[in-house]
Design an enzyme around this catalytic site. Structure first.
Site, PDB file in Angstrom:
ATOM      1  N   SER A 104      35.982  44.046  37.681  1.00  0.00           N
ATOM      2  CA  SER A 104      35.208  42.841  37.967  1.00  0.00           C
ATOM      3  C   SER A 104      34.683  42.842  39.404  1.00  0.00           C
ATOM      4  CB  SER A 104      36.093  41.618  37.741  1.00  0.00           C
ATOM      5  OG  SER A 104      37.293  41.751  38.492  1.00  0.00           O
TER       6      SER A 104
ATOM      7  N   CYS B 283      40.517  47.184  35.279  1.00  0.00           N
ATOM      8  CA  CYS B 283      40.656  45.742  35.475  1.00  0.00           C
ATOM      9  C   CYS B 283      41.608  45.271  34.386  1.00  0.00           C
ATOM     10  CB  CYS B 283      39.285  45.081  35.325  1.00  0.00           C
ATOM     11  SG  CYS B 283      39.324  43.276  35.303  1.00  0.00           S
TER      12      CYS B 283
ATOM     13  N   GLU C 249      42.205  39.562  48.956  1.00  0.00           N
ATOM     14  CA  GLU C 249      40.845  39.826  49.458  1.00  0.00           C
ATOM     15  C   GLU C 249      40.704  39.385  50.915  1.00  0.00           C
ATOM     16  OE1 GLU C 249      37.538  38.847  46.964  1.00  0.00           O
ATOM     17  OE2 GLU C 249      38.358  40.044  45.312  1.00  0.00           O
TER      18      GLU C 249
ATOM     19  N   CYS D  88      47.677  43.071  37.811  1.00  0.00           N
ATOM     20  CA  CYS D  88      46.354  42.689  38.335  1.00  0.00           C
ATOM     21  C   CYS D  88      46.028  43.669  39.446  1.00  0.00           C
ATOM     22  CB  CYS D  88      46.401  41.260  38.883  1.00  0.00           C
ATOM     23  SG  CYS D  88      44.897  40.765  39.737  1.00  0.00           S
TER      24      CYS D  88
ATOM     25  N   HIS E  84      44.684  43.468  42.205  1.00  0.00           N
ATOM     26  CA  HIS E  84      44.845  43.071  43.604  1.00  0.00           C
ATOM     27  C   HIS E  84      46.306  43.049  44.076  1.00  0.00           C
ATOM     28  CE1 HIS E  84      40.768  41.822  42.965  1.00  0.00           C
ATOM     29  NE2 HIS E  84      40.642  41.278  44.158  1.00  0.00           N
TER      30      HIS E  84
HETATM   31  N1  DGL Z   1      40.392  42.740  38.490  1.00  0.00           N
HETATM   32  C1  DGL Z   1      41.032  41.562  37.946  1.00  0.00           C
HETATM   33  C2  DGL Z   1      42.290  41.980  37.166  1.00  0.00           C
HETATM   34  O1  DGL Z   1      42.858  43.032  37.366  1.00  0.00           O
HETATM   35  C3  DGL Z   1      41.377  40.557  39.028  1.00  0.00           C
HETATM   36  C4  DGL Z   1      40.175  39.850  39.611  1.00  0.00           C
HETATM   37  C5  DGL Z   1      39.437  38.986  38.607  1.00  0.00           C
HETATM   38  O2  DGL Z   1      39.965  37.910  38.228  1.00  0.00           O
HETATM   39  O3  DGL Z   1      38.338  39.361  38.219  1.00  0.00           O
HETATM   40  O4  DGL Z   1      42.719  41.256  36.311  1.00  0.00           O
END
Ligand code: DGL
Length: 280
Positions: free
Chosen positions: A13, A75, A154, A187, A189
Site C-alpha cells: 500500500s 502487504c 512512519e 503488518c 510497519h
Molecule cells: N502495509 C500495510 C500492512 O502490512 C500497513 C499499512 C496500510 O494500512 O496500508 O497491512
C-alpha cells in the site's frame, strides 16, 4: 544451473513493503526488484476487503508489464484480502506475507498461545488464524489490531520514545496477560518498532517478522522452480509510486535501510493504461 534474470515484483500500500524488499535484497543481492507503492491510496488497513482486492488486482495488472517471475504481495492487509483471488487469476506465481508468518509462528509456538498484531482489516479478515489452523487445527490464536503503530513507524519514533512506549504498553499489555509465547508482527510497519514491542512483551515471547519469513519463502519458491538469477552483478531496485515520490524516498530509506535512488511517480492515466488485462 538454470538462470532466470526476470525481476521479482513486489507491492504494498505504500512504503511498508520495503521491509520485505530489505530482506529480499539481503538474501538475494543479485535479483532485480520492481516495487510498486500505492502511496495515493494508502492506508489499506482500514478499507474493506473488496476495495483492497480491487487495488491489489489493479496493481498486479500494472506490474505484469515488467514480465516478473513472481509477484510478492508485501502487504499484510492485501495478502489477507486478495491473495486467494490473485492466485486464481494471475498468470505468474504469487506469494503473500500471511502464510509464511503463520507457518513460522506455529513452528515456534510448539502448542503455546500465538498473539497476532496487525491492521484492523487484517485482524477482521481472520486470515492469520485461518492460515495457522491449516498447519495446526488446534492452534490457540489471540489477535489485536494496533493501527497507531503505522503512523508512529512512519514518523520515525524509535523505541524508547515516550509516545511509542505508551502506545505499545496500551496495545500489548492486555495481550501479554493472556500468556502467549509467540507474537506475529503482522503488518509491514511493525518490525520498525521491534525493540519497543520486545520491551513490552518481554524475553519469553518470540517475535515473528512476516516479511523476513516471506523472503525465505520466495527463495524456496525460486530455488524449487530453478528461477534464481545467477548474475554476478548486484541487482537493481526500481520503485514506482502512485503519489509523492519525494516522501517515499525520504521515509523509505528508514524502511529499506539504504538510499533509494530510482523512484518514479505513476499518474492515474499511466497506471490504468497498461492496456493488456492479463488477469482473468
Ligand atoms: N502495509 C500495510 C500492512 O502490512 C500497513 C499499512 C496500510 O494500512 O496500508 O497491512
Amino acid at each position: 544451473m538454470a538462470n532466470d534474470n526476470r525481476s521479482i515484483a513486489v507491492f504494498d500500500s505504500g512504503i511498508g513493503g520495503l521491509t520485505v524488499v530489505r530482506e529480499l535484497m539481503h538474501r538475494l543481492p543479485n535479483e532485480d526488484i520492481v516495487y510498486f507503492g500505492d502511496t495515493a491510496r494508502v492506508p489499506y488497513g482500514i478499507k474493506s476487503s473488496e476495495t483492497v482486492t480491487r487495488f491489489a488486482r489493479e496493481t498486479c495488472e500494472f506490474l505484469l508489464q515488467f514480465d516478473p517471475k513472481i509477484i510478492v504481495v508485501a502487504c499484510n492487509t492485501a495478502s489477507a484480502a486478495a491473495l486467494p483471488t490473485l492466485k486464481e487469476t494471475l498468470p505468474v506465481p504469487s506469494i503473500g506475507v500471511v502464510e509464511p508468518g503463520a507457518r513460522e509462528a506455529i513452528l515456534r509456538a510448539r502448542g503455546g498461545t500465538i498473539a497476532v498484531i496487525a491492521t484492523e482489516a487484517t485482524i477482521n479478515s481472520d486470515a492469520y488464524r485461518r492460515a495457522m489452523r491449516r498447519f495446526d487445527e488446534g492452534a490457540r490464536v489471540i489477535q489485536k489490531p494496533c493501527p497507531l503503530f503505522v503512523p508512529i513507524a512512519e514518523e520515525g519514533r524509535a523505541s524508547g520514545d515516550a509516545i511509542t512506549m505508551a502506545v505499545a504498553r496500551d496495545y500489548l499489555e492486555p495481550l501479554v496477560r493472556l500468556d502467549p509465547n509467540v507474537l506475529v508482527m503482522g503488518c509491514t510497519h511493525y518490525p520498525l518498532l521491534r525493540e519497543a514491542i520486545a520491551q513490552v512483551v518481554g524475553d519469553g515471547v518470540a517475535l515473528i517478522d512476516s516479511g523476513e519469513q516471506t523472503a525465505r519463502a520466495v527463495i524456496a519458491d525460486l530455488t524449487e522452480r530453478s528461477a534464481l538469477n545467477n548474475a554476478e552483478t548486484a541487482g537493481r531496485l526500481t520503485c514506482y509510486v502512485s503519489d509523492n515520490p519525494q516522501r517515499f524516498r525520504e521515509l523509505g530509506q528508514r524502511f529499506l535501510n539504504k538510499t533509494i535512488v530510482d523512484v518514479t511517480w505513476i499518474s492515474p492515466e499511466q497506471f490504468y493504461s497498461v492496456g493488456h488485462v492479463k488477469t482473468a
